[in-house]
Design a protein around this motif. Structure first.
Motif, PDB file in Angstrom:
ATOM      1  N   LEU A 213       0.817  -1.212   0.000  1.00 24.70           N
ATOM      2  CA  LEU A 213       0.000   0.000   0.000  1.00 24.70           C
ATOM      3  C   LEU A 213       0.850   1.261   0.000  1.00 24.70           C
ATOM      4  O   LEU A 213       0.583   2.207  -0.749  1.00 24.70           O
ATOM      5  CB  LEU A 213      -0.927  -0.008   1.222  1.00 24.70           C
ATOM      6  CG  LEU A 213      -1.942  -1.154   1.288  1.00 24.70           C
ATOM      7  CD1 LEU A 213      -2.741  -1.081   2.581  1.00 24.70           C
ATOM      8  CD2 LEU A 213      -2.869  -1.127   0.090  1.00 24.70           C
ATOM      9  N   SER A 214       1.875   1.294   0.843  1.00 26.52           N
ATOM     10  CA  SER A 214       2.732   2.482   0.885  1.00 26.52           C
ATOM     11  C   SER A 214       3.592   2.594  -0.361  1.00 26.52           C
ATOM     12  O   SER A 214       3.922   3.695  -0.811  1.00 26.52           O
ATOM     13  CB  SER A 214       3.628   2.444   2.128  1.00 26.52           C
ATOM     14  OG  SER A 214       4.525   1.353   2.067  1.00 26.52           O
TER      15      SER A 214
ATOM     16  N   MET B  49      -4.222   8.156   0.440  1.00 23.92           N
ATOM     17  CA  MET B  49      -5.161   7.302   1.159  1.00 23.92           C
ATOM     18  C   MET B  49      -4.557   5.927   1.436  1.00 23.92           C
ATOM     19  O   MET B  49      -4.719   5.367   2.526  1.00 23.92           O
ATOM     20  CB  MET B  49      -6.451   7.158   0.353  1.00 23.92           C
ATOM     21  CG  MET B  49      -7.259   8.440   0.233  1.00 23.92           C
ATOM     22  SD  MET B  49      -7.850   9.085   1.827  1.00 23.92           S
ATOM     23  CE  MET B  49      -8.934   7.760   2.339  1.00 23.92           C
ATOM     24  N   LEU B  50      -3.859   5.374   0.466  1.00 22.94           N
ATOM     25  CA  LEU B  50      -3.238   4.059   0.651  1.00 22.94           C
ATOM     26  C   LEU B  50      -2.151   4.110   1.720  1.00 22.94           C
ATOM     27  O   LEU B  50      -2.016   3.185   2.530  1.00 22.94           O
ATOM     28  CB  LEU B  50      -2.667   3.552  -0.671  1.00 22.94           C
ATOM     29  CG  LEU B  50      -3.691   3.185  -1.744  1.00 22.94           C
ATOM     30  CD1 LEU B  50      -2.990   2.779  -3.035  1.00 22.94           C
ATOM     31  CD2 LEU B  50      -4.615   2.067  -1.279  1.00 22.94           C
ATOM     32  N   ALA B  51      -1.361   5.183   1.742  1.00 23.22           N
ATOM     33  CA  ALA B  51      -0.339   5.322   2.785  1.00 23.22           C
ATOM     34  C   ALA B  51      -0.975   5.437   4.163  1.00 23.22           C
ATOM     35  O   ALA B  51      -0.444   4.921   5.157  1.00 23.22           O
ATOM     36  CB  ALA B  51       0.544   6.541   2.503  1.00 23.22           C
ATOM     37  N   LEU B  52      -2.123   6.094   4.244  1.00 24.84           N
ATOM     38  CA  LEU B  52      -2.829   6.215   5.519  1.00 24.84           C
ATOM     39  C   LEU B  52      -3.329   4.857   6.006  1.00 24.84           C
ATOM     40  O   LEU B  52      -3.227   4.526   7.196  1.00 24.84           O
ATOM     41  CB  LEU B  52      -4.002   7.184   5.368  1.00 24.84           C
ATOM     42  CG  LEU B  52      -4.736   7.587   6.649  1.00 24.84           C
ATOM     43  CD1 LEU B  52      -3.795   8.282   7.624  1.00 24.84           C
ATOM     44  CD2 LEU B  52      -5.914   8.509   6.297  1.00 24.84           C
ATOM     45  N   VAL B  53      -3.827   4.048   5.082  1.00 26.81           N
ATOM     46  CA  VAL B  53      -4.250   2.692   5.438  1.00 26.81           C
ATOM     47  C   VAL B  53      -3.052   1.872   5.910  1.00 26.81           C
ATOM     48  O   VAL B  53      -3.146   1.082   6.858  1.00 26.81           O
ATOM     49  CB  VAL B  53      -4.947   2.008   4.242  1.00 26.81           C
ATOM     50  CG1 VAL B  53      -5.242   0.541   4.551  1.00 26.81           C
ATOM     51  CG2 VAL B  53      -6.240   2.738   3.899  1.00 26.81           C
ATOM     52  N   ALA B  54      -1.894   2.050   5.251  1.00 29.51           N
ATOM     53  CA  ALA B  54      -0.683   1.331   5.656  1.00 29.51           C
ATOM     54  C   ALA B  54      -0.281   1.688   7.082  1.00 29.51           C
ATOM     55  O   ALA B  54       0.097   0.817   7.872  1.00 29.51           O
ATOM     56  CB  ALA B  54       0.465   1.647   4.695  1.00 29.51           C
ATOM     57  N   ALA B  55      -0.360   2.968   7.426  1.00 30.23           N
ATOM     58  CA  ALA B  55      -0.029   3.390   8.790  1.00 30.23           C
ATOM     59  C   ALA B  55      -0.954   2.739   9.800  1.00 30.23           C
ATOM     60  O   ALA B  55      -0.527   2.288  10.871  1.00 30.23           O
ATOM     61  CB  ALA B  55      -0.116   4.918   8.901  1.00 30.23           C
ATOM     62  N   THR B  56      -2.237   2.658   9.454  1.00 26.77           N
ATOM     63  CA  THR B  56      -3.205   2.018  10.346  1.00 26.77           C
ATOM     64  C   THR B  56      -2.900   0.532  10.491  1.00 26.77           C
ATOM     65  O   THR B  56      -3.020  -0.042  11.578  1.00 26.77           O
ATOM     66  CB  THR B  56      -4.627   2.213   9.795  1.00 26.77           C
ATOM     67  OG1 THR B  56      -4.881   3.608   9.615  1.00 26.77           O
ATOM     68  CG2 THR B  56      -5.656   1.629  10.735  1.00 26.77           C
ATOM     69  N   GLY B  57      -2.500  -0.100   9.394  1.00 23.26           N
ATOM     70  CA  GLY B  57      -2.204  -1.527   9.414  1.00 23.26           C
ATOM     71  C   GLY B  57      -1.064  -1.895  10.334  1.00 23.26           C
ATOM     72  O   GLY B  57      -1.062  -2.973  10.941  1.00 23.26           O
TER      73      GLY B  57
END
Length: 392
Positions: A218-219, A370-378
């Motif tokens: 994702l990132s 948005m994908l980087a934000l999901v990666a941080a959450t993951g």
């Protein structure tokens, strides 16, 4: 020289190998306009030259790391330098974009794949207390290459043409990279924690491995979009070529800062929380890019993105070492880096294709953020795993 102190020589060698390899790769932005003029190609096709290169070096990091674990980093790195030099020399004779795919993309992709992961992996077992610092110094070679590569390439392009610039890059790579590859070595088995840890096959079936893998995919989508497209973006916004090149170099400058600064942050927060923080920062900078056209805002974004990108690259190998140990660290890092290759292969070309179709970078930049934000959450999934179970 004492055995343990040779670890800092290994750090210097790793720094140099990454400096020459990524300096050649990240100078691509300086060649973008020359390729447009020479080959009359679309931005999507030109972007694919870099993305294919990045995909290959991330994909080949896995076999490169496993070869280094088995045969030693020195032999693998020497082969990598040979591919780097051959790819640059052959690219200088390219008469079409397709030939650049077969020379630049393949040569540099294989070359970096055989130098990047093995050299990063070689650093980890030499250190315990200062591992993040040592890793940060080693991978700051990427930031140094990113900082110096584009303006140096631009100067050589102006002086010798883009073909002569590639020959000059090849000569520097041969001298500096060859010396570093000859001097690097693995920590002997049985010293410190060089033989402890999770075997590669066991690591591949753990939850931690796949959390790291998916978040890296994702990132990775947005990680290289600024490196390839921020220059053309600045030109489209009406800024001169000097500003476009400067922005790429500011990513490199920020990357250097991030790789050195992350050691203190990781010491206070922990390695894995620091990795999550870097992903989050990358997302914020991509959102700022999406909203900006002014030179000052773009310069701030480029520097900030570089800091977070550099911190992420420095932290990731140390996180892998912390989670899985030294036994197969190069192979595990290499397998994980195939995830970044997937994101990188898609990110810049799809961004170029979106621009070719719509005349705007807005949608792909916002999507990358948005994908980087999901990666941080993951990465928060890793934070909930008890430390004693993280390598299990």
């Amino acid at each position: 020289m004492k055995q343990d102190s040779y670890g800092w020589v290994v750090v210097l060698c790793a720094f140099t190998l990454m400096f020459v390899g990524f300096g050649a790769a990240y100078s691509f932005a300086a060649f973008f306009r020359a390729f447009q003029a020479e080959f009359a190609a679309s931005r999507a096709h030109i972007s694919l030259v870099f993305s294919l290169c990045a995909f290959l070096y991330f994909l080949l990091g896995a076999p490169g790391g496993m070869l280094a674990d088995r045969y030693g980093t020195r032999r693998v790195a020497l082969a990598g330098v040979a591919f780097l030099v051959a790819g640059l020399v052959a690219a200088s004779f390219a008469r079409s974009i397709e030939v650049l795919y077969a020379t630049y993309s393949v040569g540099l992709g294989i070359g970096i794949g055989l130098t990047y992961v093995p050299s990063v992996g070689a650093v980890q077992p030499w250190f315990e207390k200062r591992r993040v610092l040592a890793s940060g110094i080693a991978v700051s070679g990427i930031g140094a290459g990113n900082l110096l590569g584009p303006p140096l390439a631009a100067w050589w392009i102006e002086s010798f043409g883009w073909r002569g610039a590639y020959l000059a890059l090849a000569a520097c790579t041969l001298v500096l990279g060859g010396a570093a590859a000859a001097a690097i070595r693995n920590r002997p088995a049985g010293q410190g924690r060089a033989a402890e840890g999770v075997p590669l096959r066991a690591a591949l079936v753990t939850r931690n491995f796949w959390v790291l893998y998916v978040t890296l995919v994702l990132s990775g989508f947005g990680c290289f979009v600024p490196l390839v497209h921020i220059g053309p973006y600045a030109l489209d916004a009406g800024h001169p070529e000097s500003v476009a090149v400067l922005l790429v170099s500011l990513i490199g400058l920020g990357s250097l800062i991030g790789r050195f600064a992350i050691g203190g942050i990781a010491h206070r927060l922990g390695t894995t929380p620091s990795l999550a923080l870097m992903y989050f920062g990358m997302a914020l900078m991509l959102f700022l890019w999406w909203a900006s056209t002014g030179a000052a805002a773009l310069a701030f974004m480029a520097t900030g993105f570089g800091i977070c990108y550099g911190g992420f690259v420095a932290t990731f190998p140390a996180a892998v070492m912390e989670l899985f140990g030294a036994r197969a660290v190069s192979g595990i890092i290499g397998c994980l880096y195939t995830a970044a290759g997937i994101g990188t292969l898609m990110g810049p070309p799809l961004t170029g294709a979106a621009f070719d179709a719509t005349g705007s970078y807005a949608a792909p930049i916002l999507g990358a953020g948005m994908l980087a934000l999901v990666a941080a959450t993951g990465i928060a999934l890793l934070l909930r795993v008890p430390p004693r179970a993280r390598g299990a």
